[in-house]
Every structure is written in C-alpha cells, then in structure tokens.
Design an enzyme around this catalytic site. Structure first.
Site, PDB file in Angstrom:
ATOM      1  N   ASP A 171       0.836  -1.193   0.000  1.00  0.00           N
ATOM      2  CA  ASP A 171       0.000   0.000   0.000  1.00  0.00           C
ATOM      3  C   ASP A 171       0.877   1.251   0.000  1.00  0.00           C
ATOM      4  OD1 ASP A 171      -2.459   1.339   0.042  1.00  0.00           O
ATOM      5  OD2 ASP A 171      -2.567   1.344   2.233  1.00  0.00           O
ATOM      6  N   HIS A 254      -4.365   2.864  -7.049  1.00  0.00           N
ATOM      7  CA  HIS A 254      -5.556   2.533  -6.264  1.00  0.00           C
ATOM      8  C   HIS A 254      -6.786   2.337  -7.154  1.00  0.00           C
ATOM      9  CE1 HIS A 254      -3.325   3.319  -2.566  1.00  0.00           C
ATOM     10  NE2 HIS A 254      -4.344   2.779  -1.920  1.00  0.00           N
ATOM     11  N   HIS A 257      -6.482  -1.151  -8.355  1.00  0.00           N
ATOM     12  CA  HIS A 257      -6.893  -2.019  -7.242  1.00  0.00           C
ATOM     13  C   HIS A 257      -8.418  -2.130  -7.195  1.00  0.00           C
ATOM     14  CE1 HIS A 257      -8.764  -2.137  -3.244  1.00  0.00           C
ATOM     15  NE2 HIS A 257      -7.890  -3.092  -2.973  1.00  0.00           N
ATOM     16  N   HIS A 271      -5.558  -5.734   0.643  1.00  0.00           N
ATOM     17  CA  HIS A 271      -5.587  -4.462  -0.074  1.00  0.00           C
ATOM     18  C   HIS A 271      -4.215  -4.092  -0.631  1.00  0.00           C
ATOM     19  CE1 HIS A 271      -6.565  -0.158  -0.764  1.00  0.00           C
ATOM     20  NE2 HIS A 271      -5.420   0.098  -0.180  1.00  0.00           N
TER      21      HIS A 271
END
Length: 362
Positions: A171, A254, A257, A271
């Site tokens: 992340d 992101h 993702h 995540h």
C-alpha cells in the site's frame, strides 16, 4: 487552488507504548470508551485496563461486533452518551478504527487510534469506510479533521503475521508514484487542495524508506522481533503513506486495485497486495523507465509482494475479464484520471497485461 496538508494532531510510536496509552489519553478526556473486537480484547484488554488505571482514568471497554456499519455505529454512539464518554479510543484493525472515528465524530469528542497492524495507511486518515451489516460497501464517511492521536506499539505489530506488514508495504509503495502523478497533473488531493512541498517530501521519503529497510523489517517480523528497520517501516506504512496519500493524492494504482475487485480470484488478497500490482500497472501506463519498474519489481520480490496476476490468484488470463477490470478502473470518477494524461480503458488493459508479463519474468 490553495496548498493544503492534513495529518493527525499527534503521532506516537515505540515498543510497549500500550503501557503509556492512559498517560497519553489523559489530556484528551477523563472518561474513555475503548473499542476493540473480541480477539484484541482477549489479547490486550488487561494491558489497556492497567494503563488507564495507572493514569487514574475511567475506562469502559466496548466490544466491537466486527462490521463498521451504521447500526453498529449508532449502538456505540448511544452507549457513549449513556456513559457520558468524553474520549473514544479504538484498538485493533481497520474496521474497529474506522468505527471508533465515526463514534467520536457523532459523539463530538476526541478520538485516539491504536492500530495493532501496519497493513494499511488508513489509521491516520480523516475518513471511514462504511459497510452494510452484511459486509457490502456502503459509503465513505469523511471527517473535518484527522484523528487527534495515533499510537502504535511496535512490539504488538512485530507479533502480528508478517504478511500483513508486507501488505502495508505494498500500500505504501504506491504513495510516491501516485503523488508524483498528481504533482504533474496538478489535480486536487483528498485534503481538498493542491500539494504542499511537505507532503511531496513525505511521499518520497516513504518510498526511500521502503527500499532501504523493507527487507530487513520483514526478517525482523518473521521472528516477531522489533528492530530499527521494522520501526522505520511501521512509520512508512502508517504515517508517511497516510499523510502522503491524503495530501499528495491518489492516481492509477488505487484505481486499478478497485477495478480488480471484479476478479473473484483476487478476493482473498489483502488491499496492499493488490495495490502493489496496481503500482506496477500505473508505472507501465505512464511509460516509466524500465530501470524504475525493475527497481519496484525487485523490491516486491524481496519482501514477497505479488508481481503478476498469477501471484494474485488468477488461474488463466481472460482478456474479456481483464477488460472489465480496466473499464472499472477508468470510470469517470476514479482517481486514475488524476494521471497527467488522458486515460482510456484500452490503455489500462494494455498496462495490466504488460505489467503482468514483466512481473512473470525472473
């Protein structure tokens, strides 16, 4: 557009800092509601109780039922009002912490956040992700300010599974590259304005810290031991990445993702593991130098982050499914449009496939 940076009012990190939690809470209030799930309560409840007792504070433990939902928030807000609570403390994982933020917001009192993992940069942020009671995404709840205090006990995090620490590195890895994209495009960040030099510097420091200390931190975590490298990575995963993403902006990683939630095979991945692949795809999308892509690939391999779709659980490459991922990644309101050029579904599909091929090479 004004330059804006936002952050927690206070950030505290160290081995065995849970022993001083009550001392740190004392200036914030005298009657605390401590929110934790059953596992964390069993693991740390006595230490929290002792810490508050040593500080001469009243403390009420409240069991978090597992889902950051409107009914759960309303239940705990009612409990806080019944007990005349003047400070909320969240101890545990992301959903516990998001619920603590919400309860404090509706109770109009300060909140202290104590993560037991360094798996995401969410603990420092001024938002909560709200789900339905059944666990489906419902909404984002955005607050006017960040948490009043964030406390991390590095020994507790060292005792947690290494995979979660590594997911946090995935992340955090995206922070610099998404910040750089926003620097080039000049788009508004989640803080509501343009980047500050400070936020840009923290995002870059986050990346540099990962490269310098990520592998060493993983080895320490494998042995459930703290170390200077592990402490640096905990700060990078939590504070540097947290301020970096809110005040420097999100972009392609992101968004990709989010698009990958279309792939059921990836649902078991954390995540940060999916964001790591999203970072590789973003670098391909912007045609970053191969040397830079290889640096990220080498880092991911060294700590065990996925570098290709097979690592994420995909069994076969299905172009139609990946086109759905690319389409979901590039819907009009996605952060991928913070990239400094026009982004299309076809361009994202090409980037995902190319990143996958590069990640398969040894």
């Amino acid at each position: 557009m004004d330059n804006i940076i936002i952050s927690p009012s206070k950030y505290i990190q160290g081995p065995n800092s849970i022993e001083s939690l009550g001392k740190y809470i004392k200036p914030m209030g005298s009657n605390a509601l401590v929110l934790a799930d059953s596992f964390v309560t069993g693991l740390l409840g006595k230490k929290v109780d002792q810490s508050f007792s040593n500080a001469g504070l009243n403390m009420h433990m409240a069991l978090f039922n597992g889902e950051c939902s409107r009914p759960e928030i309303e239940r705990l807000v009612a409990l806080a009002k019944e007990k005349n609570i003047d400070v909320i403390v969240g101890v545990g994982g992301g959903k516990t912490l998001d619920t603590a933020k919400a309860v404090a917001f509706y109770n109009e009192c300060p909140v202290s956040i104590m993560p037991t993992l360094a798996s995401t940069d969410a603990p420092t942020s001024a938002l909560s992700v709200i789900y339905t009671p059944e666990g489906e995404f419902s909404e984002y709840l955005v607050y006017p300010k960040n948490p009043d205090m964030v406390v991390l006990d590095t020994q507790i995090i060292a005792n947690a599974p290494t995979r979660l620490l590594v997911a946090g590195m995935g992340d955090a890895m995206s922070t610099y590259f998404e910040a750089r994209a926003n620097t080039r495009s000049g788009k508004q960040t989640m803080a509501g304005g343009a980047q500050t030099l400070a936020a840009q510097a923290l995002a870059k420091l986050c990346y540099e810290t990962l490269l310098a200390d990520g592998y060493k931190a993983k080895l320490a975590s494998d042995n459930n031991l703290s170390s200077k490298a592990l402490e640096n990575i905990i700060e990078a995963n939590t504070l540097l990445s947290g301020i970096g993403f809110e005040s420097s902006g999100l972009a392609g990683a992101h968004a990709i993702h989010n698009g990958m939630t279309k792939l059921e095979e990836c649902h078991h991945m954390y995540h940060g593991e999916k964001v790591a692949f999203g970072t590789l795809a973003q670098l391909v999308l912007e045609n970053a130098p191969l040397e830079e892509i290889n640096t990220v690939l080498d880092f991911c391999r060294s700590v065990g982050l996925p570098t290709n779709l097979f690592d994420l659980g995909v069994k076969t490459i299905d172009i139609d499914k990946l086109r759905e991922v690319a389409a979901a990644s590039s819907v009009p309101d996605e952060t991928i449009h913070n990239m400094p050029f026009e982004v299309t579904t076809d361009a994202v599909l090409s980037a995902i496939l190319t990143a996958h091929e590069l990640g398969c090479q040894k």
